[in-house]
Design a protein around this motif. Structure first.
Motif, short mmCIF file in Angstrom:
data_model
loop_
_atom_site.label_atom_id
_atom_site.label_comp_id
_atom_site.label_asym_id
_atom_site.label_seq_id
_atom_site.Cartn_x
_atom_site.Cartn_y
_atom_site.Cartn_z
N SER A 41 0.87 -1.17 0.19
CA SER A 41 0.06 -0.06 -0.10
C SER A 41 0.86 1.21 -0.04
O SER A 41 1.96 1.27 0.66
N VAL A 42 0.33 2.32 -0.59
CA VAL A 42 1.06 3.39 -0.82
C VAL A 42 0.25 4.61 0.08
O VAL A 42 0.89 5.43 0.64
N SER A 43 -1.00 4.92 -0.13
CA SER A 43 -1.60 5.73 0.26
C SER A 43 -2.99 5.35 0.63
O SER A 43 -3.67 4.61 0.14
N LEU A 44 -3.63 5.88 1.93
CA LEU A 44 -5.04 5.57 1.88
C LEU A 44 -6.07 6.65 1.23
O LEU A 44 -6.97 6.60 1.15
N GLU A 45 -5.30 7.98 1.07
CA GLU A 45 -6.22 8.90 0.76
C GLU A 45 -5.24 9.84 -0.38
O GLU A 45 -4.54 10.50 -0.09
N PRO A 46 -5.59 9.36 -1.90
CA PRO A 46 -6.28 8.59 -2.49
C PRO A 46 -5.92 6.98 -2.11
O PRO A 46 -4.52 6.95 -1.82
N THR A 132 9.92 -1.68 -13.36
CA THR A 132 9.16 -0.37 -13.32
C THR A 132 8.08 -0.47 -11.93
O THR A 132 7.68 -1.69 -11.76
N ILE A 133 8.16 0.55 -11.25
CA ILE A 133 7.18 0.71 -10.20
C ILE A 133 5.92 1.16 -10.80
O ILE A 133 5.73 2.11 -11.35
N VAL A 134 4.81 0.27 -10.83
CA VAL A 134 3.64 0.61 -11.16
C VAL A 134 2.52 0.75 -10.04
O VAL A 134 2.49 0.13 -9.25
N VAL A 135 2.21 2.10 -9.99
CA VAL A 135 1.28 2.56 -9.05
C VAL A 135 -0.05 2.44 -9.45
O VAL A 135 -0.27 3.13 -10.71
N GLY A 136 -0.93 2.00 -8.64
CA GLY A 136 -2.48 2.05 -9.12
C GLY A 136 -3.41 2.59 -8.09
O GLY A 136 -3.06 2.27 -6.76
N GLU A 137 -4.35 3.26 -8.51
CA GLU A 137 -5.29 3.83 -7.64
C GLU A 137 -6.30 2.60 -7.60
O GLU A 137 -6.98 2.22 -8.57
N VAL A 138 -6.91 2.25 -6.32
CA VAL A 138 -7.66 1.18 -5.89
C VAL A 138 -9.05 1.47 -6.16
O VAL A 138 -9.58 2.59 -5.34
N VAL A 139 -9.83 0.94 -7.01
CA VAL A 139 -10.97 1.15 -7.57
C VAL A 139 -12.18 0.35 -6.86
O VAL A 139 -13.46 0.69 -6.69
#
Length: 162
Positions: A41-46, A132-139
């Protein structure tokens, strides 16, 4: 340039216990899947998570183009699936035929027996050496609050908490 050999880093990091996930994406109607233990996990918001992906893989190419992906956090009984999806040279098509799965809201495959699942839209790609670091927003996410049987990767092998 570092004087540390890749085997030195690999040996040291083998002493760091991690969870085991299956990450999936779909490109041109074909599922792509791989086992990954470099998910966090990277962030809770977003709500953001990341996965580190080796650049010279088919999954890297597919997720870069598709921009959507799923994470299935594997249970103890998921060892055969994790082993299969970490095997080099497996066929490009039909990788998930032997693994029970369903489609999430974004259309990506999610492992049926997963402890938890996440569905992500890529929000950033970051160069990191041969990965590659792939960052994704959890939907979307789902978790089974009654499960406590994770599959763990430690010292270059699969293990469990029991």
């Amino acid at each position: 340039m570092s004087g540390l050999a890749p085997t030195g880093l690999r040996h040291a990091m083998a002493h760091f216990a991690t969870g085991v996930t299956v990450v999936t994406t779909v490109q041109d109607g074909h599922d792509h899947a791989m086992t990954a233990n470099s998910v966090t996990s990277v962030s809770l918001e977003p709500p953001l998570v990341l996965v580190c992906v080796q650049k010279d893989t088919g999954w890297h190419e597919a997720v870069t183009e598709a921009g959507i992906w799923g994470v299935s956090i594997m249970p103890r009984d998921g060892r055969p699936a994790a082993s299969w999806l970490s095997t080099g040279g497996r066929p490009l098509h039909g990788q998930l035929t032997r693994i029970p799965h369903h489609r999430g809201e974004l259309g990506v495959a999610l492992v049926d027996d997963a402890l938890a699942t996440l569905e992500c839209r890529t929000s950033g790609l970051h160069d990191a050496g041969d990965h590659t670091i792939v960052v994704g927003e959890v939907v979307a996410s789902r978790a089974d609050a009654h499960r406590d049987d994770p599959l763990i990767y430690y010292r270059s092998r699969y293990t469990t908490t029991r």
